[in-house]
Design a protein around this motif. Structure first.
Motif, mmCIF file in Angstrom:
data_model
loop_
_atom_site.group_PDB
_atom_site.id
_atom_site.type_symbol
_atom_site.label_atom_id
_atom_site.label_comp_id
_atom_site.label_asym_id
_atom_site.label_seq_id
_atom_site.Cartn_x
_atom_site.Cartn_y
_atom_site.Cartn_z
ATOM 1 N N SER C 90 -9.276 -6.807 6.438
ATOM 2 C CA SER C 90 -8.619 -6.083 7.526
ATOM 3 C C SER C 90 -8.615 -4.584 7.310
ATOM 4 N N GLY C 120 -10.277 -10.724 7.847
ATOM 5 C CA GLY C 120 -9.571 -11.659 6.970
ATOM 6 C C GLY C 120 -8.745 -10.840 6.021
ATOM 7 N N CYS C 121 -7.665 -11.434 5.519
ATOM 8 C CA CYS C 121 -6.804 -10.615 4.670
ATOM 9 C C CYS C 121 -6.266 -11.433 3.539
ATOM 10 N N PRO C 122 -7.016 -11.642 2.502
ATOM 11 C CA PRO C 122 -8.443 -11.365 2.402
ATOM 12 C C PRO C 122 -9.245 -12.486 3.040
#
Lengths: 556, 174, 178, 305, 622
Positions: C90, C120-122
């Protein structure tokens, strides 16, 4: 001694210079002193009472009382106490006595509030810019309340470069970072190398200073901050998450339900598992041993999967809200987790057996990055670094939180003082974590996972929380505030202290060992979220005399 | 003896066998609870902006282009996938899908735009805000209430004009 | 002639350089994870290299920070073309939670041109692999922007005098207030 | 003469074709040890081909010197190949001697050094300093092996030396030969430039050392010459210590030779996969001991043991 | 008829006349040109004489002056050995003098009348020393001529105290050497003799030769002492361990660069000449069995190895260009001594193979003497060019000069690779002969094998040190010092030309060592009686380009083949590089992104080879 005795002792010595004391439950206490005796009180606490320095905090309270607040937090590990020594500072030309000559470990913390809040530490031994980017104009302090969180000040100059100290004669500078294969994160080390020997270094880090504290103080709300806190560090995110939630809970006296405490413990330990496995892998990778790196990751992967099953993400668990947790561990997950850690234990035991005897690996790690007890005390080193030096500090035992007082575990200590010691400590802590998870899974109580909060969070309360991250104690300090968000939220990640010990560890080591020594503290520069320069020209640490410290232990 | 430990290590290696997953060739579904891309259900959304209020990344943008039409835009690009929006949504209009294969060459691909029809309050003429039990925290200070912090929702237009990245909240009035 | 043939080999051998310009480490670890046994990106010819000079692909994590923007740009310039930039996570894609803070510039596309985004995060390692496979042309893109519209309810407007007609679209004229 | 030149050229062509394959096999084996699927076996070919189209970045004071060193690294490696017996034929090995071979191999190394120097990056200079320090003991160790073989065979000529003559010592038992065999085996990782002795390239410290600034075709040439050098050292080892079978009729001798190369490569890979990289001082101390022992072996050989 | 002897005598007189002329002339440039022309003129005479000897064989010695009572006779004799060294002297002198013309311009504070007369006198002294047969008086005169002129040349930059100290050291050491050598001559002389109806005085070489047999049998201790004296005397001159370190590394850097080139390229070679002349050519072949050649071979080759190792190990630590080169002069002398020692040791064995290997070894020594003259003087000229451009000898301050003086860099590269023995350059050709002689000779004298091996090992150290020299000065990154203080322009052609001449010779003798060895072969053959002549009887070229040992036993290298292969494969490499049609782009160095081109981040010469330097720490005392 307990809180009362300490306060009595201090009162005896300083009389009414101690303005106010607050003793809270959870074995935390706050002392407010006159700013002119701050240094002396620190000396008594740090030297005579042998406290461990945690961090220094500056707070902009001008809109409430026209001044700033400076707090130095200390921990009395053997008495299981956390102490915050506070003093009020004038709002117009804020300055405070620097305690760096007594407590070398406060070097960065003081420079940090100097950078971010403009409180001048008078007599600081190395007052160089630490946190803010190179181009940041002087005299603009982003953490002051009147600074808009999203503005770039006039006079920001992208082309301004940082003034480094001159290299010692005969040394060449080897720039190291911010984009270097060993450093997964941006930080710049200016190594002074003679041939292959690192003679010293200057650190310009804090490149990952994103201003999370400012974000938490001005934009996010209490229940959004856990998500931001988690992203202070991608590896030990859950620690920050829990530490923040606990700090707020501590400030306002919310009691999370027992089930949620067990879940927090389990997730924290899962995180420790994956972090330690990761570290062993990375240490091997750095020393060129890629196979073990691969296998550490192979063994670690099921931990990630089970974490994903429990929380919905592999790393950022988004676990805590104030007063509880969001994800429950159901019966199937409980079973599955048991299996996973069972398998992990067997395969890890094999690896440990093999690695313990691996003289090839020992050759690379023995005698590298020495951090002895003195350095641990002076630089307030934490976690496996301290434990590998034979200093048994572990917040889980010393300042129990969550369900740690309900489980049994050992603090792994080794006295190699070097990278090998840290390797051993981490490898064995994996087994302790497994033990803790097992106990938690067994003891976990049914019930709600979220406390019901009926009242607003009161304003102006202090909260402290120490949580043992895989790499050391992680400390959160919160002052609650208006608008559904804290007034001040200060994070002290373990790397923040450990990194200050690195220059001493790598001095007169080979260039090849430098990467290992640096990695051995498991640095997480984003954890520090602020920056600074260190340079260690002499490696000898002597305690006591401030004069001697200045000359011998040059925290330039 | 290093030699023995080397042999041991080799044995560990061989014992493990090949574990590589055949992922891109065979699908690999995410677990049940996985917090993937949030999916907005336009038919359920009441436009309360609770999600926008609780999004740590402040990436759910709300803009009232006229009294009746509220545009809710999920940018996706800085989503932290924390799932708070789904948590607080009173109507369960947001679900955390298991979709993680969101890689793209154009970041605008992952945005979702909802054009919501809002009923109008007879008295003040502004949009009607559903009083929802968003969460157990009974606190004041939702951004929505605090005028100084309304920006996430209502600063949107100026935000859109000033921002260099125009696709952030490029609202077409179609 | 040869060049065209060799160009076809390019996606089969992507050497990646990984640059964290100030992220939280999470994506770094997942990128490392992609190289490990379970995901093994090396089967696509992906190799982690130490110097941007050898790299074909830069994996960027973390937002563009004021402190590292110049370094990131230098790293990009140090790479020989043809080069691809992946924004992973992100922060790199959109600046993350701190996208507008004083020390953060925002998404890395403000510093270097980004070819592929992996949100994605992550992102899961699978998601990163998917992104790589997308770049190599092994899989197709799955996401498209969605525009959803509630059906307009026939409720009379209370202040019809404030509405102006604009190309058959009713627009509330006090729009600038919002 | 014509036949010799032809066989030398054939050797060169075969090595050019096979060297990346060996690298591919090594990567595959490594992956297997690491429980991974690993890259396709042809991956090094793809890598090389890809590098050819990459931009050729010229940094430092002297791009021409960089180009020169890349070309020379490749050319000198191939020259050695042309001089060595490599299973297919003896090449020009009767036209060269061990000293020339040692020095040509040194020259290959020197090209990398010049490359690192020409790049002028701090890391590349650290790298070449390390590489040079390793070369100082390494080349003499190889020289000892060749000299022992030469004293035992009575000739310096390569075809005579690489014929198993190392065991033909005048004494009863070739002690010195066995010692040097052990030493060469123990330092073979360094010749192959693999872990634990790839100190000059130490990716995690100095980012590929001498080659840190290289990209595109120049890097391809360096990588290629590194692969070729591995084959050269394997061939030298096989010729010196296990020459049996290579003299057989065409397909057999040829196949046996490459089979032996494969075995050696397997050994190198397994050792590389299970070791941590040594530090430069440890490596130098290690090779200093190796050098002393090999000197002792040479002394033994000179008195006929 | 101009005999070789006469023409050498003319050359000496010409030099002395030139010295007088240049002393009178005042103009800097004119002086230089006159000196150069005179050098060329003398060189023509020298070449005439030498090639005459090499092709047609030596003639009789010519006596120019004689005083019987004092034993004082100027008897000049040019045989093959002298001819070889004379060629070397003339070949080095020409480029050095040519280089001087321009180079001396940068000594604005100093008068050239302290330079050209002395350097011509110096040259005359060397010609004389290489051709006189008088072991006492004329030896003394020429030696003193050389010493005094050398003394003044070294202290040319007299404002620098270190230079004065260096020149004083040089003076003292040379006087000791002179005394010791003359003492040796006095000990060994056996009275007058006659040769071909010519009365020979007591200290004449030929006279000594006639008496040496009886001396060796009757007074072995005394003769051994005498030889020891020679070894010490000439050892001091050529910088042999343990004497070399005392004066050589100070004297060479102190002198102006062309003089350093002459000092290192020619002057110390007179020491080599002396050792060869007295140890190999003094004892006639028929008396050779009386000469303890076994022991002298061992001693000389051992001393050679020690010289080699200590010189090179110390050179590795040096950070001053010319000082580094000076230590390498010591080191390279070690190779020559090893060759001589091996030859003497092998000459003990009557086996024809041993004799052949001895011939190979001494040919290698002679060849290396010549090659060392070529590349070392070239290196000194390079160092001089650097000094001329940047005004510093400090390698730590230099860097990136290749972009300022690319042509100098090319010559310097050739010279550096040549001295490190990289094929196909001349250093390799001569080292190869020494290795073959020594290691193959191990069949007879086993200790030679380890010694040869140490020589190979040391050539690695040499390589390391020249990688440092070349890398730190020409490659690496441009230092702030260089970019500030240096005009961005290549040197004047008149300074480049001599360097290119020498570089071309390095390449030529590397690719075609045949020509050098042919010269040596005829030099050996045409040398006057002495064991050296016996070496000359061996055919070095039997069976192949360099195989002296019979095709099946010896070695064979063909540098030309290597060159052809290198060129061929280079073409292939270029083809491969062009295949992808990749574009070129200039860029800055990658220093991890944060710092850009920081001068403090330049890895300078001081930091190279830290670990190895630690290991050789003790060598400083040697």
């Amino acid at each position: 001694m307990n809180e009362g005795e300490i306060i009595k002792y201090l009162r005896n010595r300083f009389g009414n210079k101690i303005r106010r004391t607050d003793i809270c439950r959870d074995r935390r206490f706050y002392i407010n002193v006159d700013s002119d005796c701050l240094k002396d009180v620190c000396k008594v606490i740090f030297r005579d009472l042998d406290a461990r320095f945690i961090t220094s905090i500056g707070v902009d309270e001008r809109q409430y009382n026209g001044g700033f607040l400076v707090a130095h937090n200390f921990a009395f590990d053997s008495w299981k106490l956390l102490c915050s020594l506070q003093t009020n500072v004038d709002g117009d030309s804020p300055s405070v006595q620097s305690i760096t000559d007594i407590v070398p470990a406060s070097n960065w913390a003081e420079r940090e509030f100097r950078d971010l809040l403009g409180i001048e530490p008078v007599g600081h031994i190395y007052p160089k810019r630490l946190v803010l980017p190179d181009g940041w104009p002087d005299g603009v302090y982003p953490l002051r309340k009147d600074f808009p969180y999203d503005s770039v000040p006039e006079g920001f100059d992208e082309n301004r470069s940082f003034k480094f100290d001159d290299a010692p004669p005969g040394c060449v500078v080897v720039p190291f970072g911010p984009f270097h294969p060993t450093l997964d994160e941006p930080a710049h080390f200016r190594l002074y190398v003679e041939g292959e020997m690192v003679r010293g270094c200057e650190y310009r880090g804090f490149m990952a200073h994103r201003g999370i504290e400012k974000l938490g103080e001005s934009v996010l709300t209490y229940n959004e901050i856990p998500m931001a806190a988690e992203r202070i560090c991608g590896i030990c995110g859950c620690v920050h998450n829990v530490a923040y939630a606990q700090a707020v809970e501590n400030a306002v006296g919310i009691m999370p339900p027992p089930r949620s405490e067990y879940i927090r413990t389990i997730m924290l330990e899962l995180e420790r598992l994956h972090s330690h496995l990761l570290w062993v892998g990375l240490a091997c990778h750095i020393s060129g041993f890629d196979t073990l790196f691969m296998h550490c990751f192979r063994i670690r992967e099921p931990v990630m999967w089970i974490a994903e099953k429990i929380s919905g993400n592999r790393k950022t668990y988004a676990l805590c809200l104030i007063g509880g947790v969001r994800w429950d561990i159901t019966e199937e997950l409980n079973q599955e987790l048991r299996e996973v850690i069972g398998k992990l234990e067997t395969s890890w035991r094999e690896v440990v057996k093999a690695v313990e005897k691996d003289s090839n690996l020992q050759k690379r790690t023995r005698g590298v990055g020495i951090a002895d007890k003195k350095l641990v005390k002076e630089s307030a080193l934490l976690g496996p670094v301290a434990r590998a030096a034979g200093v048994p500090i572990d917040s889980r035992r010393d300042h129990p939180y969550a369900a740690y007082n309900r489980v049994e575990f050992d603090v792994v200590v080794s006295d190699f003082c070097d990278v090998w010691g840290r390797l051993i400590v981490r490898m064995y802590e994996v087994f302790e974590s497994i033990k803790i998870i097992r106990q938690c899974l067994q003891k976990i109580e049914p019930g709600s996972i979220q406390a019901t909060i009926t009242d607003e969070i009161p304003v102006g309360r202090f909260g402290m929380s120490s949580v043992e991250a895989p790499r050391g104690e992680c400390h959160h300090f919160v002052i609650t505030g208006e608008n559904n968000r804290p007034r001040r939220w200060r994070v002290r990640a373990p790397t923040y202290q450990n990194l200050q010990g690195v220059p001493t560890m790598i001095k007169d080591q080979q260039l090849a060992d430098m990467t290992l020594a640096l990695a051995s503290i498991d640095p997480c520069f984003s954890c520090t979220d602020r920056l600074e320069t260190v340079d260690i020209k002499t490696g000898k640490v002597r305690v006591y005399s401030a004069k001697e410290l200045e000359t011998l232990f040059l925290w330039r | 003896m290093s030699f023995i430990s080397k042999i041991r290590e080799t044995l560990i290696c061989l014992k493990a066998g090949r574990v590589t997953l055949p992922y891109p060739y065979q699908p690999r579904p995410a677990p049940e609870k996985f917090r993937g891309r949030p999916i907005f259900d336009a038919s359920k959304c009441i436009g309360c902006a609770g999600c926008a209020n609780n999004c740590p990344a402040r990436e759910i943008l709300v803009l009232d282009i006229c009294q009746e039409i509220r545009i809710l835009k999920y940018l996706g690009r800085r989503c932290t996938y924390c799932g708070r929006c789904a948590d607080v949504c009173p109507e369960n209009a947001i679900t955390m899908s298991k979709d993680y294969e969101t890689a793209t060459n154009n970041i605008a691909d992952i945005q979702q735009k909802l054009e919501l029809f809002m009923s109008t309050c007879q008295r003040c003429g502004r949009c009607f805000k559903e009083p929802s039990p968003l969460e157990q925290l009974k606190l004041k200070g939702y951004r929505f209430d605090d005028l100084a912090n309304e920006r996430w929702i209502f600063k949107s237009k100026s935000y859109l004009d000033n921002f260099k990245v125009s696709d952030d909240i490029h609202i077409e009035l179609d | 002639m040869f060049r065209n043939f060799l160009l076809k080999m390019f996606p089969r051998s992507l050497w990646v350089y990984h640059a964290n310009s100030g992220g939280c480490n999470g994506c770094d670890i997942e990128v490392l994870n992609v190289l490990t046994p379970y995901y093994d990106a090396e089967r696509f010819g992906i190799k982690l290299v130490a110097s941007p000079r050898h790299a074909d692909v830069m994996l960027c994590q973390g937002p563009a920070m004021r402190s590292t923007a110049a370094a990131l740009k230098r790293a990009y310039e140090a790479m020989p073309s043809p080069k691809i930039v992946f924004a992973i996570g992100s922060c790199a894609c959109g600046g993350g939670i701190w996208h507008d803070l004083y020390n953060v510039i925002g998404p890395i596309e403000r510093i270097v041109p980004v070819s592929y985004y992996i949100p994605g995060c992550p992102p899961r390692p699978e998601a990163i692999l998917y992104g790589v496979a997308l770049a190599m042309g092994l899989v197709d893109k799955k996401v498209i922007p969605t525009n959803l519209k509630q059906e307009e309810l026939p409720i009379p407007r209370y202040h019809p005098e404030d509405l102006i007609q604009q190309e058959s679209m009713p627009v509330y004229k006090k729009l600038e207030k919002v | 003469m014509m036949i010799k030149i032809l066989s030398a050229l054939t050797n060169v062509v075969i090595v050019l074709a096979v060297a990346p394959l060996i690298e591919g096999i090594m990567r595959k084996i490594t992956a297997r040890i690491q429980s991974r699927q690993g890259p396709p076996i042809l991956q090094p070919y793809y890598d090389l081909m890809k590098l050819l189209i990459k931009e050729d970045i010229e940094s430092g004071e002297s791009p021409s010197m960089q180009r020169f060193s890349a070309i020379m690294a490749f050319a000198s490696a191939l020259t050695v190949v042309a001089l060595l017996p490599l299973g297919f034929g003896y090449g020009l090995s009767s036209h060269t001697d061990i000293i020339l071979t040692i020095y040509l191999l040194t020259f290959c190394g020197v090209c990398t050094l010049i490359a690192g120097l020409a790049a002028g990056s701090t890391y590349s200079l650290v790298g070449i300093s390390r590489e040079m320090m390793l070369m100082i003991p390494l080349e003499p160790i190889l020289a000892v092996a060749l000299i022992i073989a030469a004293t035992n065979s009575g000739s310096f000529k390569l075809d005579a030396v690489l014929n198993g003559s190392i065991y033909n010592s005048p004494g009863i038992f070739p002690i010195s030969s066995i010692i040097i065999l052990v030493i060469i085996l123990a330092s073979f990782q360094a010749y192959a430039q693999r872990v634990p002795f790839d100190i000059s390239e130490a990716e995690t410290e100095i980012m590929d050392g001498p080659l840190v600034e290289y990209s595109g075709p120049k890097l391809a040439l360096f990588k290629y010459s590194r692969m070729i050098r591995l084959v050269i050292y394997c061939a030298l080892f096989i010729g010196l210590f296990v020459p049996w079978g290579s003299n057989l009729m065409f397909p057999f001798g040829f196949l046996i030779f490459w089979f032996k190369v494969l075995l050696l490569v397997l050994l190198v890979t397994v050792v590389a996969a299970t070791h941590a990289r040594y530090r430069i001082d440890q490596a130098i101390n290690y090779f200093a001991i190796m050098l002393l022992v090999s000197f002792f072996a040479l002394a033994l050989a000179s008195i006929g043991l | 008829m101009l005999t070789p002897e006469k023409s050498v005598f003319i050359a000496i007189l010409l030099c002395l006349a030139g010295a007088v002329i240049t002393a009178i002339l005042r103009q800097r440039k004119l002086c230089g040109i006159v000196a150069f022309l005179i050098t060329v003129a003398t060189a023509i005479f020298i070449y005439y004489a030498s090639f005459d000897v090499l092709i047609n064989g030596h003639q009789k010695a010519v006596t120019f002056l004689s005083n019987k009572s004092l034993g004082f006779a100027l008897r000049v004799f040019v045989d093959g050995l002298s001819a070889w060294f004379l060629i070397l002297a003339a070949t080095i002198a020409i480029p050095s003098m040519f280089f001087s013309i321009k180079y001396m311009e940068h000594y604005e504070d100093y008068n050239v009348s302290n330079y050209y007369p002395y350097i011509l006198m110096f040259l005359a002294a060397m010609y004389g020393l290489l051709s006189t047969t008088d072991m006492m008086w004329f030896f003394f005169i020429f030696w003193q001529m050389m010493t005094i002129s050398g003394f003044f040349l070294i202290r040319f930059e007299r404002k620098n105290r270190a230079n004065i100290k260096a020149s004083n050291k040089f003076m003292i050491m040379m006087q000791i050497a002179c005394f010791v050598t003359m003492l040796g001559a006095a000990m060994i002389s056996g009275g007058e003799a006659s040769l071909d109806n010519e009365k020979l005085l007591r200290y004449d070489f030929d006279a000594v030769q006639q008496h040496i047999g009886s001396l060796l049998t009757e007074k072995p201790t005394l003769s051994a002492m005498a030889f020891l004296m020679f070894l010490i005397g000439f050892g001091i001159k050529l910088g042999m361990w343990p004497f070399g370190k005392i004066w050589l590394p100070d004297a060479h850097p102190a002198a102006p660069s062309p003089v350093s080139a002459m000092l290192s390229g020619v002057m110390i070679k007179t020491g080599v000449y002396g050792i060869m002349r007295y140890f190999v050519w003094l004892v006639p072949p028929e008396k050779w069995q009386l000469f303890p050649s076994r022991y002298w071979g061992l001693i000389i080759s051992l001393l050679g190895i020690i010289t080699l190792l200590t010189g090179t190990a110390q050179a590795l630590r040096q950070e001053q260009t010319k000082r580094l080169l000076a230590f390498h002069s010591i080191g390279q002398i070690g190779y020559i001594l090893l060759g001589i020692g091996a030859a003497i040791a092998l000459s003990y064995y009557s086996n024809p193979l041993a004799l052949t290997l001895g011939a190979v070894a001494i040919a290698g020594a002679l060849f290396h003497t010549f090659n060392h003259g070529l590349f070392k003087s070239l290196l000194f000229l390079n160092a001089g060019s650097i000094l001329y451009r940047t005004n510093t000898q400090d390698l730590n301050k230099l860097g990136g000069l290749i972009s300022i003086m690319p042509l100098t860099a090319i010559t310097s590269f050739i010279a550096s690779m040549s001295i490190s023995g990289v094929p196909p350059l001349n250093g390799f050709a001569s080292k190869w002969s020494i290795y073959v002689g020594a290691i193959q000779g191990g069949k007879f004298a086993p200790y030679l094998i380890p010694l040869g091996f140490i020589a190979i090992f040391t050539s690695g150290l040499t390589l390391a040190s020249f990688i440092k020299f070349f890398g730190a000065s020409f490659l690496s990154r441009k230092s702030a010092f260089v970019s500030e203080k240096t005009v961005k322009s290549e040197l004047n052609w008149s300074m480049l030309l001599p360097q290119f001449l020498l570089a071309a010779l390095c390449l030529f003798f590397g690719i075609f060592p045949y020509f050098g060895l042919v010269g040596i072969q005829s030099a050996l053959k045409n040398s006057a009686a002495g064991f050296g002549n016996t070496f000359g009887g061996v055919n070095l070229f039997e069976g192949g380009a360099l195989s002296g040992v019979g095709y099946n036993e010896g070695s064979f290298i063909s540098p030309l083949m290597v060159v052809i292969a290198l060129v061929l494969f280079s073409l292939l490499a270029i083809l491969i590089m062009k295949l992808g049609r990749s574009e070129k782009r200039a860029s800055n160095q990658w220093l991890c992104g944060y710092v850009v081109e920081d001068d403090a981040a330049r890895y300078n010469a001081h930091n190279f080879y830290y670990q190895i330097k630690q290991i050789f720490k003790g060598s400083r005392k040697l």
